[in-house]
Scaffold this motif. Sequence first.
Motif, mmCIF file in Angstrom:
data_model
loop_
_atom_site.group_PDB
_atom_site.id
_atom_site.type_symbol
_atom_site.label_atom_id
_atom_site.label_comp_id
_atom_site.label_asym_id
_atom_site.label_seq_id
_atom_site.Cartn_x
_atom_site.Cartn_y
_atom_site.Cartn_z
ATOM 1 N N GLU A 495 -26.555 40.082 -16.394
ATOM 2 C CA GLU A 495 -25.142 39.712 -16.315
ATOM 3 C C GLU A 495 -25.002 38.187 -16.437
ATOM 4 O OE1 GLU A 495 -21.764 39.864 -12.792
ATOM 5 O OE2 GLU A 495 -23.453 41.253 -12.724
ATOM 6 N N THR A 496 -24.034 37.716 -17.240
ATOM 7 C CA THR A 496 -23.844 36.263 -17.370
ATOM 8 C C THR A 496 -23.182 35.711 -16.112
ATOM 9 O OG1 THR A 496 -23.430 36.662 -19.712
ATOM 10 C CG2 THR A 496 -22.918 34.469 -18.881
ATOM 11 N N GLU A 497 -23.685 34.608 -15.628
ATOM 12 C CA GLU A 497 -23.058 33.970 -14.462
ATOM 13 C C GLU A 497 -21.768 33.292 -14.935
ATOM 14 O OE1 GLU A 497 -25.513 31.017 -12.559
ATOM 15 O OE2 GLU A 497 -23.902 30.493 -11.170
ATOM 16 N N LYS A 551 -16.415 39.135 -24.286
ATOM 17 C CA LYS A 551 -17.176 39.703 -23.185
ATOM 18 C C LYS A 551 -17.575 41.135 -23.541
ATOM 19 C CE LYS A 551 -16.939 39.809 -18.186
ATOM 20 N NZ LYS A 551 -16.149 39.759 -16.993
ATOM 21 N N ASP A 554 -20.845 43.028 -18.910
ATOM 22 C CA ASP A 554 -21.001 41.861 -18.030
ATOM 23 C C ASP A 554 -21.574 40.655 -18.761
ATOM 24 O OD1 ASP A 554 -20.052 43.179 -15.844
ATOM 25 O OD2 ASP A 554 -22.019 43.972 -15.272
ATOM 26 N N ILE A 555 -21.740 40.795 -20.078
ATOM 27 C CA ILE A 555 -22.412 39.727 -20.824
ATOM 28 C C ILE A 555 -21.414 38.988 -21.710
ATOM 29 C CG2 ILE A 555 -24.212 39.258 -22.532
ATOM 30 C CD1 ILE A 555 -25.500 41.925 -21.338
#
Length: 889
Positions: A495-497, A551, A554-555
Amino acid sequence: MDKKEILKEFSSDPDRYYNVKLFQEQGFVRKACSKCGRFFWTLNAGRELCPDDADDTYSFIGEPPTTKRFDYTQAWKQVEEFFVKNHHTSVSRYPVVCRWRDDLFFTIASVVDFQRVMGSKVVFEFPANPLVVPQTCLRFKDLENVGVTGRHFSSFCMIGQHSVPDLGGYWKDECVDLDFRLLTNQFGIKKEEVVFVEDVWAGGGSFGPSLEYFVRGLELGNAVFTEFQGELGEHTTLDQRVIDMGAGLERFAWITMGTPTAYDCCFGPVNQILFEKIGIDSDSEILRKYFTEIAKEIDHFDDLNEVRHLAVKNAGITDDQLNKMITPLEGMYLIADHLRTLIFAITDGALPSNVGGGYNLRMMLRRINGTINRLDLKLNIDELIDAHIDYLKDTYPELDEKREDVKQILKLESARYEESKVHMKKKAEKIRERGVPSVDELITLYESDGITPEYLKEVDAISEIPSSFYSKLSDLHQSEKKKAIAELPLEELPETETLFYKDDPMEFDAKVLKVFDDQVVLDRTSFYARGGGQEPDFGSIAGFNVINVDKHADIIVHQLEGGVPKEGDTVSCKLDETRRANITKNHTSTHIINASSRGVLGSWVWQHSAFKDVDHARLDITHHSSLTDEQVKQIEDTANSMVKQNLSVSIDYYDRGTAEQKYGFRIYQGGVVPVKSVRIVSIEDQDIEACGGTHVKKTGDIELIKITKTKRIQDGVVRIEFVSGPTAFQYVKDQQEESKKQAEEKIAKQTLEKQREENKQKAREQIPILLEKILCDESGELDEITVKNKICFTASEQYDDYFHQNFGKKLVTKDSKAAFCGIFESGPTVRIMVHAGEESGVNSGEVAKEIASILGGSGGGDAKFAQGGGKDTSKKDEAIVKAKSMILG
Ligand SMILES: [Zn+2]
Ligand SMILES: [Zn+2]
């Protein structure tokens, strides 16, 4: 999954699936119906038939099996009292407009209240355990049955009894025990009257046994024990088993009252008003007979009209009684039912329209209006709305608050229906000539022209409404609003922060996790990805321009221009701050415009969709009519006053259930939120929404909001386009310059107009004098006109086209030896006009053509009159010389 197979499996092991403690304690016996084979549980050992097949079916009509009588609202008080006494929390109903599910327009069952869709999974979120809820449910599939069968409603109250056994609730034994005691103790029904039928429920990948409970053939409730998931045989027990008991409150009232229909005991004072209007006594033997027949036969026929004919025959009803009693009665029940549904739907923010769930609402109002016309009733709809709400407000106080809104919307819609009647009448005549339309044709007629089959029946264009019409129409409008997401090779990426939800730095370093084509995935990013109608951030990553950000689950994926960094590199990233700031201002402004529109227009205003870009934004709202200039101004003023008050915009995270309970479903303006933790954006107490976008900290940061345009983009939806912040100031400046320019242009036009008028006046005085002189053979220069033997030429700037036209014409009419040629400027062109008498020796057409071609244009006409011109003003002198020589020789 095949329900029959599951039932067979479960019924082969009744002790495991159905034999609850109550059955053992009370001595229930399990029997198989001698007619259909279904298994049921009863205290009456002699009973051979299941409730659907037995002789006692609907025998409660005229002879209720209870000692106590409860109408609709009283029946709920009994149910609520019973469950609260037995440690249940009584929860208020959820809206009938199902804002928390994007696959449903309306709430169709009590359990839907507590279902939330997460990806492809449905999860349950109960605000209390166990609980009971009087959930109003809307169902439009059986619309043709409403008012006719005595028990079908377009909306009904489902008593929802829900329990999660593994979180402190109860399971089968206690559930069935409670339901049995509700019927026997609370409602006073004899134990022997209650029959439980074995059944199963399956849907959404899970299934379980269920026990339906009947009294005298009337199914009062169904306790579903959702227990398993997967395919039968390979199924496993659910992590969260759930009891979903749904019972019809209308039926609870009916069984205690024993009225001919369920409608007679569920609409309170509305029935009395309607009965008086049509002059019928509902308490009659004929009606009891007729509706008992209908109730008994309804499930045995596909076509409702057949059931009606049979009931008429069996009840011994004459044609006269049918027309004078049954038909008006059916219409009356329909009006009461449909109106009640509309009250709930409009209270919860829905509007009759041609789109989405609005279809069904408009259809119902048209059915009401059609019925009123067909039966020639003089009804005061406001009075009926008041009667419904007064009757229901004790259970549903929220209806009372929206009373005036409901009246306003229905009045407006009814007026539209009246207006469209002339058009509908013409169409109906055509249909009558062409012959019986098909169901598809009827649907097209409704969708494109708003013509209901009721109306066609009313004007005798069709004789019966096909029974499949409503179910087909309702199927067509159940469509979902899901869009496909492009497949990208993102497997196994974390998942990207999302830094924009944290410190939101405008410059940051990040690690490149994945690169494909021109797309880059970082371990963390401050670039806002397109979402919720907000356009993405731009800027640079490792020096390359960011031109798009999306998006995928979650990425977050960045699209670059001019090159990409290497996987594994740590890169420096920089956002376009001005772009972000402008988009952010537009986003918060969207919330402000939404709140101010709702305040100015009415409670039915919801966000339909929204778009926020760097230099413009738009908000589509649900509203019934185009906006007036006055309304637009009020919305803009209200919005700017919120800006001036410099209100704080705060962002808080809540557990979804808590947010819904605290703020209600108004938070879902931007649609469903598929996460457990909801981000709530509040502009103090003026606007509270679940939103994932970027926002200013104080409304004052926006400085100014200007509405640039509004438009009714579809039935029930109005688009508001606006600008905010620096763009708004620029807009105001542009507007001022534009209006200044317009004012200047207006003055210039007026001056020109005045000049022409003066020239005209001058010409009127000049022409007769000149004519007299020329006709008297004067030659030479006369007022800048060269005259030679009545042949005249001028290129003087004092003459305009009015002069040339009138002078030339008059001259050659008075003397056939005369001719006149004029060259003059008109706007950007140099023009020539030639008039020649028959004996003048001048050919107008030839002259005009020749001169026009010198000027780079064209000319035309005949020997007597011709004109032309061109835009090459540099050739004007050449043209004059040439024309002069052609005319004067
Ligand atoms: Zn049976
Ligand atoms: Zn938002």
